[in-house]
Design an enzyme around this catalytic site. Structure first.
Site, mmCIF file in Angstrom:
data_model
loop_
_atom_site.group_PDB
_atom_site.id
_atom_site.type_symbol
_atom_site.label_atom_id
_atom_site.label_comp_id
_atom_site.label_asym_id
_atom_site.label_seq_id
_atom_site.Cartn_x
_atom_site.Cartn_y
_atom_site.Cartn_z
ATOM 1 N N LYS A 196 -37.115 -64.593 -9.150
ATOM 2 C CA LYS A 196 -38.542 -65.089 -9.546
ATOM 3 C C LYS A 196 -38.384 -66.578 -9.844
ATOM 4 O O LYS A 196 -37.677 -67.125 -10.820
ATOM 5 C CB LYS A 196 -39.166 -64.402 -10.763
ATOM 6 N N ASP A 217 -43.841 -67.217 -8.411
ATOM 7 C CA ASP A 217 -44.885 -66.889 -9.832
ATOM 8 C C ASP A 217 -45.808 -67.991 -9.939
ATOM 9 O O ASP A 217 -45.465 -68.804 -11.016
ATOM 10 C CB ASP A 217 -44.178 -66.243 -10.834
ATOM 11 N N LYS A 237 -49.309 -67.919 -9.889
ATOM 12 C CA LYS A 237 -50.529 -67.459 -10.558
ATOM 13 C C LYS A 237 -51.802 -68.395 -10.035
ATOM 14 O O LYS A 237 -52.451 -68.978 -10.878
ATOM 15 C CB LYS A 237 -50.317 -67.364 -12.174
ATOM 16 N N ASP A 268 -58.410 -70.303 -7.911
ATOM 17 C CA ASP A 268 -59.155 -71.543 -7.608
ATOM 18 C C ASP A 268 -60.564 -71.007 -6.592
ATOM 19 O O ASP A 268 -60.820 -69.822 -6.526
ATOM 20 C CB ASP A 268 -58.470 -72.264 -6.633
ATOM 21 N N THR A 270 -49.526 -60.678 -20.643
ATOM 22 C CA THR A 270 -48.944 -60.071 -21.800
ATOM 23 C C THR A 270 -48.857 -60.860 -23.029
ATOM 24 O O THR A 270 -48.693 -60.228 -23.982
ATOM 25 C CB THR A 270 -47.677 -59.607 -21.416
ATOM 26 N N ARG A 280 -34.814 -63.880 -19.844
ATOM 27 C CA ARG A 280 -33.778 -64.361 -21.011
ATOM 28 C C ARG A 280 -32.615 -63.133 -21.175
ATOM 29 O O ARG A 280 -31.596 -63.709 -21.394
ATOM 30 C CB ARG A 280 -34.476 -64.712 -22.198
HETATM 31 O O1 C5P Z 1 -37.380 -63.875 -20.544
HETATM 32 P P1 C5P Z 1 -38.450 -62.818 -20.340
HETATM 33 O O2 C5P Z 1 -37.683 -61.636 -19.763
HETATM 34 O O3 C5P Z 1 -39.338 -62.564 -21.424
HETATM 35 O O4 C5P Z 1 -39.338 -63.347 -18.669
HETATM 36 C C1 C5P Z 1 -40.236 -62.815 -18.545
HETATM 37 C C2 C5P Z 1 -40.863 -63.463 -17.315
HETATM 38 O O5 C5P Z 1 -41.877 -62.632 -17.045
HETATM 39 C C3 C5P Z 1 -41.101 -64.869 -17.703
HETATM 40 O O6 C5P Z 1 -40.792 -65.408 -16.451
HETATM 41 C C4 C5P Z 1 -42.799 -64.694 -17.982
HETATM 42 O O7 C5P Z 1 -43.271 -65.891 -17.232
HETATM 43 C C5 C5P Z 1 -43.032 -63.509 -16.826
HETATM 44 N N1 C5P Z 1 -44.496 -63.013 -17.205
HETATM 45 C C6 C5P Z 1 -44.631 -62.592 -18.537
HETATM 46 N N2 C5P Z 1 -45.877 -61.768 -18.769
HETATM 47 C C7 C5P Z 1 -46.814 -61.928 -17.819
HETATM 48 C C8 C5P Z 1 -46.575 -62.499 -16.459
HETATM 49 C C9 C5P Z 1 -45.229 -62.697 -16.331
HETATM 50 O O8 C5P Z 1 -43.729 -62.550 -19.200
HETATM 51 N N3 C5P Z 1 -48.013 -61.234 -17.848
#
Ligand code: C5P
Length: 246
Positions: free
Chosen positions: A42, A69, A71, A74, A127, A218
């Protein structure tokens, strides 16, 4: 209802690794370290503004599945044309905000380009938002109801799937059936800190709840051994799949 053509067929395919790093050089290193271990890479906004779009194209040209990603949100004309161009990039997933008009315009763009291999995902409610954030943005909660309405809108617009919190999956699956895939971030393997994610689940719990794709950032990128961390996530998913048939 027919099963989504984007439904994953293995535990590895379900793992979406978020390359949330500031430079292409760092992203390249992570791809090299996790080669063959994850299903989808991603690429989010941070990297997109630092050469990430070209990088995404290159990875797709090498045969990797890429989740852009971006998002999008528009006016209809802009969304339709943006999606037409994304559909020429070889991406597997692209996100738009789950507003009914935005999703319909995105589906129109995909239809005009005639690319069956790109899965359009509607982002329901971020989220990171809680009820107070939603209220401050002018919405009347509760979040669960807004998420449910947007899932219905995604289904009605003929989107490929939605992005939602893993904790919302169980409520949404009956609305979406098997026609749309459910993609869930906020995944934390057993023993990992939740960090800034508010509603988290382990990979196994997310799959048991009905998630198709799990976005993990992460816990893999900051692990001492990213390949081993990816394998641990896949093992956790596998354990759950033995209980819930794919
Ligand atoms: O590091 P972590 O596992 O928290 O990363 C979650 C990924 O999912 C990030 O790239 C974040 O931008 C993405 N994301 C999220 N919540 C959302 C949509 C995307 O955490 N609702």
């Amino acid at each position: 209802m027919p099963k989504s053509r984007f439904a994953p067929t293995s535990a590895r395919e379900r793992l979406v690794f978020a390359l949330d790093v500031p430079t292409v050089r760092e992203a390249e290193a992570l791809v090299k370290q996790t080669d063959g271990k994850v299903g989808v890479y991603k690429i989010g906004m941070e990297l997109q503004f630092a050469g990430g779009l070209e990088f995404a194209r290159d990875l797709a040209a090498e045969g990797r599945k890429i989740f852009l990603d971006v998002k999008l949100h528009d006016i209809d004309n802009t969304i339709t044309k943006a999606v037409r161009n994304v559909a020429k990039m070889g991406m597997t997933f692209v996100t738009v905000h789950a507003y009914p008009k935005t999703m319909r315009a995105a589906v129109e763009g995909l239809a005009q380009e005639g690319n069956p291999d790109l899965c359009l995902l509607g982002v329901t409610v971020l989220t990171s938002m809680d009820e107070a954030d939603l209220c401050a943005a002018g919405y009347r909660g509760p979040i669960a109801e807004v998420v449910e309405a947007r899932a219905r809108d995604a289904r009605d617009a003929h989107m490929g799937g939605i992005v939602c919190a893993a904790t919302e999956t169980r409520r949404l699956r009956p609305i979406l059936g098997d026609e749309l895939v459910i993609v869930t971030p906020g995944i934390r393997p057993p023993g990992n800190a939740a960090g800034d994610q508010r509603r988290v689940m382990t990979p196994a719990e997310a799959v048991q709840a009905g998630s198709d794709y799990l976005v993990v950032g992460r816990p893999i990128s900051q692990a001492a051994d990213p390949a081993a961390a990816a394998e641990a996530v896949i093992a956790d998913i596998d354990g759950a799949l033995e209980a819930v048939p794919a």
